[in-house]
Write an enzyme that holds these catalytic residues in place. Structure first.
Site, PDB file in Angstrom:
ATOM      1  N   LYS A 271       0.834  -1.202   0.000  1.00  0.00           N
ATOM      2  CA  LYS A 271       0.000   0.000   0.000  1.00  0.00           C
ATOM      3  C   LYS A 271       0.875   1.261   0.000  1.00  0.00           C
ATOM      4  CE  LYS A 271      -3.782  -2.536   2.106  1.00  0.00           C
ATOM      5  NZ  LYS A 271      -3.025  -3.723   2.534  1.00  0.00           N
ATOM      6  N   ASP A 287       7.108  -0.077  10.413  1.00  0.00           N
ATOM      7  CA  ASP A 287       6.724  -1.455  10.747  1.00  0.00           C
ATOM      8  C   ASP A 287       7.532  -1.869  11.970  1.00  0.00           C
ATOM      9  OD1 ASP A 287       5.047  -3.710   9.010  1.00  0.00           O
ATOM     10  OD2 ASP A 287       6.450  -4.596  10.439  1.00  0.00           O
ATOM     11  N   ASP A 313       7.119   0.658  16.846  1.00  0.00           N
ATOM     12  CA  ASP A 313       5.839   0.108  17.286  1.00  0.00           C
ATOM     13  C   ASP A 313       4.741   1.170  17.119  1.00  0.00           C
ATOM     14  OD1 ASP A 313       3.687  -0.906  18.634  1.00  0.00           O
ATOM     15  OD2 ASP A 313       4.761  -1.314  20.509  1.00  0.00           O
ATOM     16  N   ASP A 331      -3.080  -0.332   8.641  1.00  0.00           N
ATOM     17  CA  ASP A 331      -3.385  -1.667   8.078  1.00  0.00           C
ATOM     18  C   ASP A 331      -2.927  -2.683   9.126  1.00  0.00           C
ATOM     19  OD1 ASP A 331      -3.959  -3.717   6.377  1.00  0.00           O
ATOM     20  OD2 ASP A 331      -2.299  -3.352   4.995  1.00  0.00           O
ATOM     21  N   CYS A 384      -7.503  -7.393   7.037  1.00  0.00           N
ATOM     22  CA  CYS A 384      -7.864  -8.432   6.054  1.00  0.00           C
ATOM     23  C   CYS A 384      -8.568  -9.551   6.823  1.00  0.00           C
ATOM     24  CB  CYS A 384      -6.647  -8.928   5.283  1.00  0.00           C
ATOM     25  SG  CYS A 384      -5.276  -9.456   6.299  1.00  0.00           S
TER      26      CYS A 384
HETATM   27  C1  LIG Z   1      -1.385  -6.576   7.142  1.00  0.00           C
HETATM   28  S1  LIG Z   1       0.327  -6.413   7.257  1.00  0.00           S
HETATM   29  C2  LIG Z   1       0.601  -4.926   6.384  1.00  0.00           C
HETATM   30  C3  LIG Z   1       0.585  -5.033   4.889  1.00  0.00           C
HETATM   31  C4  LIG Z   1       1.038  -3.761   4.205  1.00  0.00           C
HETATM   32  N1  LIG Z   1       0.271  -2.606   4.645  1.00  0.00           N
HETATM   33  C5  LIG Z   1       0.958  -3.864   2.705  1.00  0.00           C
HETATM   34  O1  LIG Z   1      -0.003  -3.377   2.112  1.00  0.00           O
HETATM   35  O2  LIG Z   1       1.885  -4.420   2.103  1.00  0.00           O
HETATM   36  C6  LIG Z   1       0.525  -5.890   8.906  1.00  0.00           C
HETATM   37  C7  LIG Z   1       1.931  -5.424   9.253  1.00  0.00           C
HETATM   38  O3  LIG Z   1       1.858  -4.857  10.555  1.00  0.00           O
HETATM   39  C8  LIG Z   1       3.090  -5.064  11.186  1.00  0.00           C
HETATM   40  N2  LIG Z   1       2.871  -4.837  12.618  1.00  0.00           N
HETATM   41  C9  LIG Z   1       2.333  -5.669  13.535  1.00  0.00           C
HETATM   42  N3  LIG Z   1       2.282  -5.075  14.745  1.00  0.00           N
HETATM   43  C10 LIG Z   1       2.783  -3.831  14.578  1.00  0.00           C
HETATM   44  C11 LIG Z   1       3.003  -2.733  15.453  1.00  0.00           C
HETATM   45  N4  LIG Z   1       2.689  -2.803  16.754  1.00  0.00           N
HETATM   46  N5  LIG Z   1       3.574  -1.622  14.948  1.00  0.00           N
HETATM   47  C12 LIG Z   1       3.895  -1.528  13.639  1.00  0.00           C
HETATM   48  N6  LIG Z   1       3.699  -2.535  12.761  1.00  0.00           N
HETATM   49  C13 LIG Z   1       3.153  -3.665  13.224  1.00  0.00           C
HETATM   50  C14 LIG Z   1       3.476  -6.466  10.784  1.00  0.00           C
HETATM   51  O4  LIG Z   1       4.861  -6.669  10.920  1.00  0.00           O
HETATM   52  C15 LIG Z   1       2.997  -6.505   9.335  1.00  0.00           C
HETATM   53  O5  LIG Z   1       4.052  -6.194   8.472  1.00  0.00           O
END
Ligand SMILES: C[S@@+](CC[C@H](N)C(=O)[O-])C[C@H]1O[C@@H](n2cnc3c(N)ncnc32)[C@H](O)[C@@H]1O
Length: 436
Positions: A271, A287, A313, A331, A384
């Site tokens: 995205k 991320d 985070d 997301d 998702c």
């Molecule tokens: C659904 S995926 C994102 C997909 C991405 N937006 C895309 O379109 O390619 C969710 C992401 O959130 C990250 N994530 C999980 N917990 C998080 C946090 N507390 N802070 C930041 N990122 C986090 C994961 O590592 C993962 O890469």
């Protein structure tokens, strides 16, 4: 992986690889990681890897039925796990003939499964048992299939708790949703508007005899699965692989040049790329998984676009410089119950309680991000997931907690596969920070 002496272009070789992948999923390893490990340990050529991958994904799509059939023909657990995996893969193949899509003759599957067992020191002792189980299935097929069809996890190929929950969340459409999750997913591309148009790209594909259809504003679906480096224009950044529902995020953000935008859970950057293709914005892509952040860099590099990449985070302010954002994309991490057609292992890896745990993390992320939003700014919440606890209920509770104004957005999109609409199950809620 045990070194075995099987011809790399044989079904026995693919069955052996897929059996190990299925066994790894049984130990809680995600299928892509399981395959990566298997490929790292074998010296299989790309074609043989492709065959193992296809058979592994195919088997995971039918594993509920295969396990049910195996349980009906055995009195104790089949061990070691790779033997269990081999029998499940073989049963997935032979039992499919009943549904009108035979891929190999029954004889070939039995012969090659026995060959695979015989070639592996961990399974050689059981080659007679492999032969006996598969032949018994062929003899008693009708009765065994009828019995399997009576068990919901075998009929639908999902854990019982998943089916029960889907039925209660979607009393009218739960069967269609479960079916959609068992279909092979399309290969959908996002056309990069900075470099070409959908019409020009479709013309380019047609000139190369590649069949494709438009399934969204920037979305093109290829008729045949194709390795990414063979997709016309992929290496040059003309297109990216992205599901049509995921392509709704950037337009919903209502981006304009000069905005400061945060993609808060950005990896692998699908995205983020679309945001930067849509307008000249200052993008911060965050991320919390350091090992995933380089994937964002790779994707943006191919598209020749730039963002500030941060590891941090999203539920904390440690990484924030205090400057508010005009737009925030959240997301958030979720159970991924809406994308199971792409990841048929997820349903078996998830536990019932994961939803509550992930919803709590997401709520924390959303509340934290809200304070970083400019007055009048917009926050787009995406998952998702198909579970209301992670999507609509989460959005409604967030709006109340933060007094956020809800703007029009698609809400829950159910997974769909028709000629014109073919997309995963995503949820979208859009909020604006109104100042009184
Ligand atoms: C659904 S995926 C994102 C997909 C991405 N937006 C895309 O379109 O390619 C969710 C992401 O959130 C990250 N994530 C999980 N917990 C998080 C946090 N507390 N802070 C930041 N990122 C986090 C994961 O590592 C993962 O890469």
């Amino acid at each position: 992986m045990t070194t075995i002496n099987l011809k790399p272009d044989s079904l026995a070789f693919s069955l052996h690889g897929a059996a190990q992948a299925v066994a790894a999923v049984g130990r809680g390893v995600a299928l892509p990681q399981a395959l990566a490990q298997i490929f790292a340990q074998t010296h299989a050529l790309p074609q043989a890897r492709g065959a193992i991958q296809d058979l592994s994904y195919y088997s995971m799509r039918h594993i509920g039925r295969a396990e049910s059939l195996l349980n009906a023909m055995t009195t104790k657990p089949t061990e070691p796990a790779v033997l269990h995996g081999l029998l499940c893969c073989a049963l997935a193949l032979v039992s499919d003939a009943q549904e009108g899509e035979p891929r190999y003759s029954d004889f070939t599957v039995v012969d090659q499964a026995v060959t695979a067992a015989a070639a592996d020191p961990d399974m050689a002792h059981a080659k007679g048992m492999v032969n006996a189980v598969l032949r018994r299935f062929l003899r008693e097929r009708d009765a065994l299939m009828k019995s399997a069809a009576g068990k919901q996890f075998a009929r639908w190929n999902y854990p019982d708790w998943w089916i029960d929950r889907m039925r209660s969340a979607y009393p009218e459409t739960w069967q269609a949703i479960l079916e959609a999750g068992n279909a092979a997913p399309p290969l959908t591309l996002r056309v990069n508007r900075r470099k070409t148009t959908v019409d020009d790209y479709l013309a380019m594909l047609a000139a190369q005899s590649v069949l494709a259809t438009r399934v969204g504003a920037d979305a093109v679906k290829l008729a045949q699965p194709t390795p990414v480096n063979l997709i016309p224009g992929f290496n040059e950044g003309l297109v990216s692989v992205q599901d049509a529902a995921a392509q709704l995020a950037a337009p919903l953000l209502d981006l304009r040049d000069g905005m400061r935008v945060l993609d808060a859970c950005a990896a692998p950057g699908g995205k983020s790329g679309h945001i930067l293709e849509s307008a000249d914005v200052e993008l911060i892509a965050l991320d919390n998984e350091a090992r995933r952040v380089p994937r964002i860099a790779e994707n943006l590099e191919r598209l020749q676009l730039q963002a500030q990449l941060l590891t941090g985070d999203a539920s904390s302010t440690d990484w924030w410089d205090g400057k508010p954002f005009d737009r925030i994309l959240a997301d958030v991490p979720c159970t991924a119950s809406g994308i199971v057609r792409r990841h048929p292992d997820i349903r078996w890896l998830r536990r019932k309680g994961d939803t509550t745990q992930l919803a709590a993390i997401s709520a924390k992320i959303l509340d934290n991000l809200w304070q970083m939003l400019q007055a009048d700014g917009k926050l787009l919440f995406v998952t998702c997931s198909l579970w209301p606890q992670e999507s609509e209920a989460q959005a409604a509770a967030f709006a109340v907690r933060n007094n956020a104004t809800r703007l029009p957005a698609p809400g829950q999109l159910l997974p769909t596969a028709s000629a014109d609409h073919d997309h995963d199950g995503l949820f979208y809620a859009l909020f604006q920070k109104t100042v009184s």
